[in-house]
Design a protein around this motif. Structure first.
Motif, PDB file in Angstrom:
ATOM      1  N   GLY A 482       1.835   4.251  -9.002  1.00  0.00           N
ATOM      2  CA  GLY A 482       1.099   3.047  -8.649  1.00  0.00           C
ATOM      3  C   GLY A 482       1.972   1.834  -8.844  1.00  0.00           C
ATOM      4  N   LEU A 483       1.350   0.698  -9.145  1.00  0.00           N
ATOM      5  CA  LEU A 483       2.106  -0.508  -9.433  1.00  0.00           C
ATOM      6  C   LEU A 483       2.547  -0.509 -10.890  1.00  0.00           C
ATOM      7  CD1 LEU A 483      -0.019  -3.208  -7.572  1.00  0.00           C
ATOM      8  CD2 LEU A 483       2.256  -2.411  -6.960  1.00  0.00           C
ATOM      9  N   LYS A 484       3.808  -0.818 -11.126  1.00  0.00           N
ATOM     10  CA  LYS A 484       4.338  -0.790 -12.481  1.00  0.00           C
ATOM     11  C   LYS A 484       4.576  -2.205 -12.976  1.00  0.00           C
ATOM     12  CE  LYS A 484       7.759   1.678 -15.267  1.00  0.00           C
ATOM     13  NZ  LYS A 484       8.874   2.648 -15.230  1.00  0.00           N
ATOM     14  N   LEU A 485       4.173  -2.459 -14.227  1.00  0.00           N
ATOM     15  CA  LEU A 485       4.380  -3.766 -14.824  1.00  0.00           C
ATOM     16  C   LEU A 485       5.846  -3.932 -15.208  1.00  0.00           C
ATOM     17  CD1 LEU A 485       1.444  -4.747 -17.224  1.00  0.00           C
ATOM     18  CD2 LEU A 485       2.215  -5.878 -15.159  1.00  0.00           C
ATOM     19  N   LEU A 508      -7.926  -0.735  -9.172  1.00  0.00           N
ATOM     20  CA  LEU A 508      -8.528  -2.007  -9.553  1.00  0.00           C
ATOM     21  C   LEU A 508      -9.911  -2.075  -8.912  1.00  0.00           C
ATOM     22  CD1 LEU A 508      -7.719  -4.565 -11.169  1.00  0.00           C
ATOM     23  CD2 LEU A 508      -7.154  -5.629  -8.977  1.00  0.00           C
ATOM     24  N   ASP A 509     -10.936  -2.249  -9.741  1.00  0.00           N
ATOM     25  CA  ASP A 509     -12.338  -2.230  -9.276  1.00  0.00           C
ATOM     26  C   ASP A 509     -12.638  -0.972  -8.480  1.00  0.00           C
ATOM     27  OD1 ASP A 509     -12.776  -4.629 -10.514  1.00  0.00           O
ATOM     28  OD2 ASP A 509     -12.626  -5.838  -8.690  1.00  0.00           O
ATOM     29  N   GLY A 510     -12.127   0.155  -8.954  1.00  0.00           N
ATOM     30  CA  GLY A 510     -12.406   1.446  -8.339  1.00  0.00           C
ATOM     31  C   GLY A 510     -11.615   1.752  -7.095  1.00  0.00           C
ATOM     32  N   MET A 511     -10.721   0.842  -6.680  1.00  0.00           N
ATOM     33  CA  MET A 511      -9.936   1.066  -5.468  1.00  0.00           C
ATOM     34  C   MET A 511      -8.490   1.388  -5.853  1.00  0.00           C
ATOM     35  SD  MET A 511     -12.135   0.667  -3.068  1.00  0.00           S
ATOM     36  CE  MET A 511     -11.073   0.584  -1.630  1.00  0.00           C
ATOM     37  N   ARG A 512      -7.927   2.426  -5.242  1.00  0.00           N
ATOM     38  CA  ARG A 512      -6.553   2.864  -5.507  1.00  0.00           C
ATOM     39  C   ARG A 512      -5.581   1.751  -5.125  1.00  0.00           C
ATOM     40  NH1 ARG A 512      -2.686   4.716  -7.619  1.00  0.00           N
ATOM     41  NH2 ARG A 512      -1.746   6.763  -7.334  1.00  0.00           N
ATOM     42  N   ASP A 521      -6.320  -9.188  -1.653  1.00  0.00           N
ATOM     43  CA  ASP A 521      -7.615  -9.716  -1.227  1.00  0.00           C
ATOM     44  C   ASP A 521      -8.489 -10.090  -2.420  1.00  0.00           C
ATOM     45  OD1 ASP A 521      -9.544 -10.276   0.969  1.00  0.00           O
ATOM     46  OD2 ASP A 521     -10.702  -8.700  -0.037  1.00  0.00           O
ATOM     47  N   LEU A 522      -8.400  -9.315  -3.503  1.00  0.00           N
ATOM     48  CA  LEU A 522      -9.214  -9.589  -4.684  1.00  0.00           C
ATOM     49  C   LEU A 522      -8.761 -10.850  -5.419  1.00  0.00           C
ATOM     50  CD1 LEU A 522      -9.457  -5.964  -6.140  1.00  0.00           C
ATOM     51  CD2 LEU A 522     -11.257  -7.220  -4.951  1.00  0.00           C
ATOM     52  N   SER A 530     -13.346 -13.939 -11.808  1.00  0.00           N
ATOM     53  CA  SER A 530     -14.182 -12.948 -12.496  1.00  0.00           C
ATOM     54  C   SER A 530     -13.329 -11.797 -12.992  1.00  0.00           C
ATOM     55  CB  SER A 530     -15.271 -12.428 -11.554  1.00  0.00           C
ATOM     56  OG  SER A 530     -14.688 -11.855 -10.395  1.00  0.00           O
ATOM     57  N   GLY A 531     -13.871 -11.030 -13.938  1.00  0.00           N
ATOM     58  CA  GLY A 531     -13.145  -9.898 -14.489  1.00  0.00           C
ATOM     59  C   GLY A 531     -13.062  -8.742 -13.521  1.00  0.00           C
ATOM     60  N   HIS A 532     -11.949  -7.992 -13.597  1.00  0.00           N
ATOM     61  CA  HIS A 532     -11.737  -6.826 -12.743  1.00  0.00           C
ATOM     62  C   HIS A 532     -11.458  -5.608 -13.615  1.00  0.00           C
ATOM     63  CE1 HIS A 532     -11.406  -9.308  -9.073  1.00  0.00           C
ATOM     64  NE2 HIS A 532     -10.743 -10.168  -9.846  1.00  0.00           N
ATOM     65  N   ALA A 533     -12.095  -4.498 -13.279  1.00  0.00           N
ATOM     66  CA  ALA A 533     -11.882  -3.248 -14.014  1.00  0.00           C
ATOM     67  C   ALA A 533     -10.557  -2.628 -13.579  1.00  0.00           C
ATOM     68  CB  ALA A 533     -13.027  -2.282 -13.761  1.00  0.00           C
ATOM     69  N   LEU A 534      -9.655  -2.462 -14.522  1.00  0.00           N
ATOM     70  CA  LEU A 534      -8.316  -1.924 -14.219  1.00  0.00           C
ATOM     71  C   LEU A 534      -8.156  -0.554 -14.856  1.00  0.00           C
ATOM     72  CD1 LEU A 534      -5.402  -2.287 -13.117  1.00  0.00           C
ATOM     73  CD2 LEU A 534      -4.825  -3.328 -15.316  1.00  0.00           C
ATOM     74  N   LEU A 535      -7.764   0.410 -14.049  1.00  0.00           N
ATOM     75  CA  LEU A 535      -7.410   1.746 -14.528  1.00  0.00           C
ATOM     76  C   LEU A 535      -5.891   1.839 -14.504  1.00  0.00           C
ATOM     77  CD1 LEU A 535      -8.729   4.597 -15.227  1.00  0.00           C
ATOM     78  CD2 LEU A 535      -8.209   5.205 -12.855  1.00  0.00           C
ATOM     79  N   PHE A 536      -5.312   2.152 -15.667  1.00  0.00           N
ATOM     80  CA  PHE A 536      -3.846   2.187 -15.735  1.00  0.00           C
ATOM     81  C   PHE A 536      -3.393   3.345 -16.610  1.00  0.00           C
ATOM     82  CE2 PHE A 536      -5.112  -0.280 -19.392  1.00  0.00           C
ATOM     83  CZ  PHE A 536      -4.180  -0.021 -20.383  1.00  0.00           C
ATOM     84  N   CYS A 537      -2.120   3.660 -16.506  1.00  0.00           N
ATOM     85  CA  CYS A 537      -1.538   4.775 -17.259  1.00  0.00           C
ATOM     86  C   CYS A 537      -0.435   4.260 -18.165  1.00  0.00           C
ATOM     87  CB  CYS A 537      -0.974   5.823 -16.301  1.00  0.00           C
ATOM     88  SG  CYS A 537      -0.225   7.254 -17.122  1.00  0.00           S
TER      89      CYS A 537
END
Length: 582
Positions: A482-485, A508-512, A521-522, A530-537
């Motif tokens: 994915g995207l790497k910091l 991010l917000d359930g979207m890959r 777009d977000l 507003s806050g966004h739900a982030l899934l990260f590894c």
């Protein structure tokens, strides 16, 4: 006289084979290899590339005893001549290391030459063995014809070990281009070619003429008729994407990217780099901080005045080509604006003062990591900003920075007298008494100097340009999943969300998410913050957090003419940009 013979014929092994011949004057002899090279303030431990050290005297092999990783001691059975043999692995292509292959050889002699205790201030001989068809470019006087030092095909003489270490060696099937500056002979040697496979001088017939004008502009800046050196060598390594330079008394080595050279601004940027290193033959090499007089090759030395040595040089290197007639006012303002923008977008300037940046050069500037921008500021960059402020401050009272440079050259540089911090402050305060207080404040504070007010004197202003998206406080790049910091800004949204460099964003917000466009777009400026739900590894474990962006931040600053000033400030701006002395 210590005599070095360097054999570069094992170029495909990348090995420089060294023979050091010497007749000792004492039975206990110590040898040491420098740990750094002047102009690049980092302990490089060159001994890492040294191998196979052996000593022979009178038909016997002697065993040197290692005192430190880069220092040895020899107990000699006699004072007969001896030979020291070793090899240096040359695989790192920078202006401060060694590189040898089938195309060329480049040697930074601090990485090659062992110092013999007690012989630092005696003459040293240098000789080379080269592959067929190669020639060497060495900024030292040749050994006199018929002298013993001219054996084995000739050689060069250094007046002492310091001059030997200050000698870069370039070798290969290249050719030199001759030009002169105020009657002083100069040579230009290129290794590598431009995008069309051409020698840069062949591709650009005006190059040497423009370079000569830039060199003359350096002389005018210092208030002298001729260069400080009585002959000079410029070596260019034109690589895929490199950039940098290293100054020497009689030469400089530049590294520049051929892709960069192919861009519209590339030629101008190369002229600026050449101007920077050429000016160093005064500022840094001969007009030198006292802490570097003499050099101590085995240890780091705190130098509080690197802001002057490098910052002032970085400031004028953009003005010198303009002073020489090689760039327009519009171009030089674009370049100055880019540096000011880079400075104002550096969060580390709020953490590290300019004096601290100079003092911590050995452990910070040359050892950057992903978090460095948050905690440090380059003394090159902030030093250039302060030099600009000082120049414009002095011009308010009818003086200028070039005058200070000239006076310091006369009082310290011409006689080889090292300067200290107080000498610089006194030199500026002689022209503007309030700088006795202001300059130490600017050096010790993490606050910005009053840039806008000084730029207004010459009809300029800095204008902020906002980013086209909400601020995340991080830099992202595509990763394996994915995207790497790549970078996290201190006190920014990403850090507050508990994110760290190396984290991979998965959704991010359930979207890959796989690239930056997936989240664009977000983050449009008109969307609610507003806050966004982030899934990260992280470290093989999948985690979640809430990321709350901020309003769009300044993406860059531009340096523009102030319409309110009209033409009233144009003459003063022209005198400033051409480094004219009032």
């Amino acid at each position: 006289m210590p005599a070095f013979h360097l054999d570069l014929t094992a170029c495909h092994q990348h090995l420089v084979r060294v023979r050091l011949s010497h007749t000792p004057s004492r039975s206990c002899l110590r040898l040491s290899l420098p740990s750094w090279t002047p102009g690049s303030y980092l302990i490089r431990d060159y001994v890492r590339q040294l191998e196979g050290l052996t000593v022979r005297q009178g038909g016997r092999t002697l065993e040197p005893r290692r005192l430190t990783p880069s220092r040895w001691q020899l107990e000699l059975p006699s004072l007969e001549p001896l030979e020291i043999h070793y090899a240096v692995l040359a695989t790192e292509l920078t202006v401060r290391t060694c590189h040898l292959d089938g195309d060329h050889g480049f040697l930074a002699l601090a990485a090659v030459a062992l110092e013999l205790e007690g012989e630092r201030w005696t003459p040293h001989r240098l000789q080379l063995s080269l592959p067929t068809g190669w020639q060497a470019f060495v900024p030292l006087p040749e050994a006199p014809q018929g002298d013993a030092t001219g054996a084995e095909g000739g050689g060069w003489l250094a007046r002492d070990f310091d001059q030997l270490l200050d000698t870069p060696v370039e070798a290969g099937p290249h050719r030199a281009h001759a030009f002169s500056v105020a009657g002083v002979p100069h040579r230009w040697v290129s290794w590598g070619s431009d995008l069309q496979g051409r020698d840069p001088v062949d591709a650009d017939p005006r190059w040497l003429k423009d370079l000569e004008q830039v060199c003359l502009a350096c002389c005018r800046l210092m208030g002298v008729e001729r260069p400080a050196a009585d002959h000079y060598l410029v070596v260019l390594h034109l690589t895929d994407s490199g950039y940098g330079g290293l100054e020497h008394d009689l030469s400089t080595v530049l590294q520049f990217g051929r892709r960069s050279l192919g861009r519209p601004e590339g030629r101008r940027k190369l002229l600026q780099l050449a101007a920077h290193e050429y000016l160093h033959q005064w500022n840094v090499r001969r007009l030198r901080p006292a802490e570097l007089t003499p050099y101590r090759y085995d240890q780091a030395v705190v130098v509080p005045t690197l802001w002057f040595a490098e910052g002032v040089t970085s400031y004028v290197d953009q003005l010198l080509p303009h002073s020489a007639g090689c760039s327009t006012e519009k171009e030089v303002l674009e370049d100055l604006g880019a540096d000011l923008s880079r400075y104002l977008l550096s969060p580390g300037r709020r953490v590290q003062s300019l004096r601290s940046s100079s003092e911590e050069a050995w452990v910070k500037l040359y050892r950057p990591d992903a978090y460095s921008p948050n905690s440090q500021i380059s003394y090159y960059l902030k030093g250039a900003v302060l030099a600009l402020v000082l120049d414009l401050h002095l011009r308010r009272v009818g003086a200028c920075l070039p005058q200070v440079l000239r006076e310091l050259w006369a009082s310290h540089g011409a006689g080889g007298r090292g300067y200290r911090d107080v000498d610089l402050i006194d030199a500026f305060a002689r022209h503007a008494a309030d700088l006795a207080v202001l300059l130490p404040q600017w050096l010790n504070s993490c606050d910005d100097p009053p840039l806008q007010a000084y730029l207004a004197d010459v009809g300029l202003r800095l204008e902020p340009q906002l980013a086209p998206s909400q601020e995340l406080g991080c830099r992202l790049e595509p990763g394996a999943a994915g995207l790497k910091l790549q970078r996290v800004v201190r006190d920014g949204p990403a850090e507050r969300a508990g994110l760290a460099v190396g984290d991979e964003w998965l959704a991010l917000d359930g979207m890959r998410v796989r690239n930056v466009d997936d989240i664009a777009d977000l983050l449009r400026p008109q969307r609610p913050l507003s806050g966004h739900a982030l899934l990260f590894c992280r470290d093989g474990r999948v985690r979640t957090t809430t990321l709350l962006p901020e309003a769009p931040a300044v993406e860059r600053w531009t340096l523009d003419l102030d319409p309110a000033s009209g033409e009233a400030t144009a003459p003063q701006r022209q005198r400033w940009l051409t480094l004219e002395v009032p």
